[in-house]
Design a protein around this motif. Structure first.
Motif, PDB file in Angstrom:
ATOM      1  N   LEU A 305       0.827  -1.210   0.000  1.00 42.99           N
ATOM      2  CA  LEU A 305       0.000   0.000   0.000  1.00 42.99           C
ATOM      3  C   LEU A 305       0.862   1.261   0.000  1.00 42.99           C
ATOM      4  O   LEU A 305       1.946   1.292   0.570  1.00 42.99           O
ATOM      5  N   ARG A 306       0.327   2.306  -0.630  1.00 43.91           N
ATOM      6  CA  ARG A 306       0.931   3.636  -0.593  1.00 43.91           C
ATOM      7  C   ARG A 306      -0.079   4.611   0.026  1.00 43.91           C
ATOM      8  O   ARG A 306      -1.267   4.298   0.100  1.00 43.91           O
ATOM      9  N   HIS A 309      -2.718  10.216   0.263  1.00 46.14           N
ATOM     10  CA  HIS A 309      -3.581  11.121   1.016  1.00 46.14           C
ATOM     11  C   HIS A 309      -2.866  11.679   2.244  1.00 46.14           C
ATOM     12  O   HIS A 309      -3.292  12.682   2.818  1.00 46.14           O
ATOM     13  N   LEU A 310      -1.762  11.027   2.665  1.00 47.79           N
ATOM     14  CA  LEU A 310      -0.952  11.517   3.775  1.00 47.79           C
ATOM     15  C   LEU A 310       0.255  12.307   3.282  1.00 47.79           C
ATOM     16  O   LEU A 310       1.078  12.758   4.091  1.00 47.79           O
ATOM     17  N   GLY A 311       0.371  12.441   1.972  1.00 51.34           N
ATOM     18  CA  GLY A 311       1.551  13.082   1.403  1.00 51.34           C
ATOM     19  C   GLY A 311       2.752  12.147   1.405  1.00 51.34           C
ATOM     20  O   GLY A 311       3.901  12.604   1.330  1.00 51.34           O
ATOM     21  N   ILE A 312       2.485  10.833   1.457  1.00 50.30           N
ATOM     22  CA  ILE A 312       3.561   9.830   1.506  1.00 50.30           C
ATOM     23  C   ILE A 312       3.320   8.851   0.368  1.00 50.30           C
ATOM     24  O   ILE A 312       2.619   7.847   0.528  1.00 50.30           O
ATOM     25  N   ASP A 313       3.883   9.138  -0.776  1.00 43.28           N
ATOM     26  CA  ASP A 313       3.647   8.298  -1.948  1.00 43.28           C
ATOM     27  C   ASP A 313       4.953   7.832  -2.580  1.00 43.28           C
ATOM     28  O   ASP A 313       4.968   7.314  -3.678  1.00 43.28           O
ATOM     29  N   TYR A 314       6.055   8.025  -1.864  1.00 45.46           N
ATOM     30  CA  TYR A 314       7.348   7.707  -2.446  1.00 45.46           C
ATOM     31  C   TYR A 314       7.823   6.300  -2.100  1.00 45.46           C
ATOM     32  O   TYR A 314       8.838   5.833  -2.618  1.00 45.46           O
ATOM     33  N   MET A 315       7.108   5.603  -1.215  1.00 51.91           N
ATOM     34  CA  MET A 315       7.568   4.297  -0.769  1.00 51.91           C
ATOM     35  C   MET A 315       6.384   3.464  -0.282  1.00 51.91           C
ATOM     36  O   MET A 315       5.443   3.990   0.311  1.00 51.91           O
ATOM     37  N   LEU A 319       8.454  -1.175   2.805  1.00 54.52           N
ATOM     38  CA  LEU A 319       9.760  -0.522   2.846  1.00 54.52           C
ATOM     39  C   LEU A 319       9.803   0.591   3.893  1.00 54.52           C
ATOM     40  O   LEU A 319      10.818   0.796   4.552  1.00 54.52           O
ATOM     41  N   LEU A 320       8.686   1.301   4.061  1.00 49.92           N
ATOM     42  CA  LEU A 320       8.626   2.327   5.105  1.00 49.92           C
ATOM     43  C   LEU A 320       8.876   1.733   6.487  1.00 49.92           C
ATOM     44  O   LEU A 320       9.471   2.373   7.355  1.00 49.92           O
ATOM     45  N   ASP A 324      12.461   4.009  11.140  1.00 46.52           N
ATOM     46  CA  ASP A 324      11.583   4.720  12.073  1.00 46.52           C
ATOM     47  C   ASP A 324      11.601   6.221  11.788  1.00 46.52           C
ATOM     48  O   ASP A 324      12.185   7.018  12.526  1.00 46.52           O
ATOM     49  N   THR A 325      10.935   6.590  10.709  1.00 44.95           N
ATOM     50  CA  THR A 325      10.885   7.987  10.294  1.00 44.95           C
ATOM     51  C   THR A 325       9.592   8.639  10.744  1.00 44.95           C
ATOM     52  O   THR A 325       8.648   7.981  11.194  1.00 44.95           O
ATOM     53  N   ALA A 326       9.522   9.944  10.579  1.00 41.66           N
ATOM     54  CA  ALA A 326       8.291  10.672  10.890  1.00 41.66           C
ATOM     55  C   ALA A 326       7.155  10.225   9.975  1.00 41.66           C
ATOM     56  O   ALA A 326       5.986  10.158  10.389  1.00 41.66           O
TER      57      ALA A 326
END
Length: 434
Positions: A305-306, A309-315, A319-320, A324-326
């Protein structure tokens, strides 16, 4: 229907439609004999299991304190308003899941604790939600509602079938319970006698019966019935609106043939809308007593899944999970928000002296603590009162204790629903503190 009989259940009926009513104080919906001091019957206990694959942020899944001083880590912040009804359980694990140390071998037996077959063979164990469904299957229209927001993966990864990563509910050791990915079909399964799209809405079909029935109940129950029917209509309208936009199965085509190449396989709608509809359908299933058991797999383990809608579409999700990123924390909180949404909706439904949440157990969990595949202890929280038998606002820690099988938690939860197999998976006793 000037006279209603409540020997077992109360239903509204129409052409091709059977709709169960919510819990009402002035009628014994579940067949109890009314008492002068308590004219209504006691609502049943429900079980909901929500699964989020790939674990959580390594430093932000925690809870400490008790009662009003209970503190939750950042992953669990969406549950802040529900702390008094939340039980945080840490340190439990699944011994059989440690043998393969990959996603599929850690997930396929999450709800059973059973040994998994490797080599591409499919063999796990009957999951505890399905044991509960076997008991209540004769009491509800839908014995078990199994929902998903990501399609099953049939491939093989490192000698284990990826079906293990895609299914947490198992009807038998060799049969993963079929997933329903489409909100419209899940909705139809709850309310229509046959699962197919119809031109007439569920509410329109039962309107005459509902109007007649309304005359025989109290003023308070009339308000509750109206609120319930409004919630059914809301879901119907949202599904219909999404269908017209071509987002959900059952959409209405505007072209005689495609004017673009076939897109890649996947669910063709906004992920947030998809999850929210599934959450609403779970609540409706419980509220109507159409089902008392529901599992909602928010994504697969090893998920693709990507999250645009959260502004997180690069990974992709998998893989995310390895850092432990923001952004990873933001994704974690998005999943916990689904749990909080369901819990708050149930908590807003009054059932006598308790709410529907007080009569429900919502288990939220993953098959690993974090993206490094650590399953020496598994993340788990239980939201809800289990019919008044679970006390929230607590942290239970088993990390350094013997006999810390996850299946002991399942035995405890099954006990709240009067299902007592004696032994389940690798556990022979309950967690007495739950």
């Amino acid at each position: 229907m000037s006279t209603h009989h409540f020997s077992r259940r109360t239903m509204l009926r129409g052409l091709g439609v059977t709709m169960a009513l919510p819990w009402l104080e002035s009628v014994p919906v579940w067949g109890d004999t009314p008492k002068a001091s308590s004219p209504g019957s006691e609502a049943p206990v429900r079980l909901g299991v929500l699964f989020c694959g790939n674990g959580f942020h390594g430093r932000e899944w925690w809870a400490k304190g008790e009662g009003k001083t209970l503190e939750l880590g950042k992953v669990l912040q969406p549950l802040n308003d529900l702390k008094q009804k939340t039980l945080f359980v840490s340190g439990l694990y699944n011994a059989e899941a440690q043998k393969g140390n990959i996603h599929s071998s850690q997930t396929g037996n999450l709800l059973s604790g059973a040994p998994l077959a490797s080599g591409g063979e499919i063999r796990s164990g009957t999951s505890f939600d399905q044991l509960v469904a076997q008991k209540y299957g004769q009491s509800t229209k839908v014995p078990s509602l199994v929902l998903a927001c990501e399609a099953s993966n049939p491939s093989v990864h490192k000698n284990y079938s990826m079906l293990y990563s895609s299914h947490i509910s198992w009807s038998s050791p060799t049969t993963p319970t079929p997933l329903e990915l489409y909100p419209a079909l899940a909705f139809d399964r709850l309310f229509k006698d046959e699962v197919q799209r119809g031109d007439k809405s569920v509410l329109d079909a039962v309107l005459a019966d509902a109007t007649d029935f309304r005359k025989d109940i109290s003023t308070g129950d009339q308000r509750k019935l109206d609120e319930y029917l409004d919630s059914v209509r809301d879901v119907e309208q949202r599904i219909d609106k999404a269908g017209k936009k071509g987002e959900l199965q059952g959409w209405r085509p505007t072209l005689a043939k495609p004017n673009m190449d076939r897109p890649k396989d996947g669910i063709p709608q906004n992920l947030a809308d998809h999850m929210r509809l599934m959450c609403d359908i779970m609540v409706l299933g419980f509220q109507t007593d159409t089902t008392r058991v529901c599992t909602l797999k928010l994504n697969n383990d090893h998920s693709s899944l990507r999250f645009p809608h959260l502004g997180i579409d690069y990974m992709i999700h998998h893989l995310l999970s390895h850092s432990d990123t923001a952004d990873w924390l933001k994704v974690n909180q998005f999943f916990v928000e689904q749990l909080a949404y369901i819990a708050k909706k149930l908590d807003g439904i009054q059932e006598g002296s308790r709410t529907a949440l007080d009569n429900t157990m919502l288990l939220f969990m993953s098959s690993m603590m974090n993206g490094s595949h650590d399953n020496s202890q598994l993340p788990a929280v239980v939201v809800g009162g289990g019919g008044g038998r679970i006390k929230g606002g607590r942290v239970l820690t088993y990390r350094d204790k013997p006999n810390r099988q996850m299946c002991r938690l399942y035995l405890s939860m099954m006990d709240k629903m009067n299902v007592r197999p004696g032994k389940f998976g690798d556990a022979g006793e309950m967690l007495n503190e739950v």
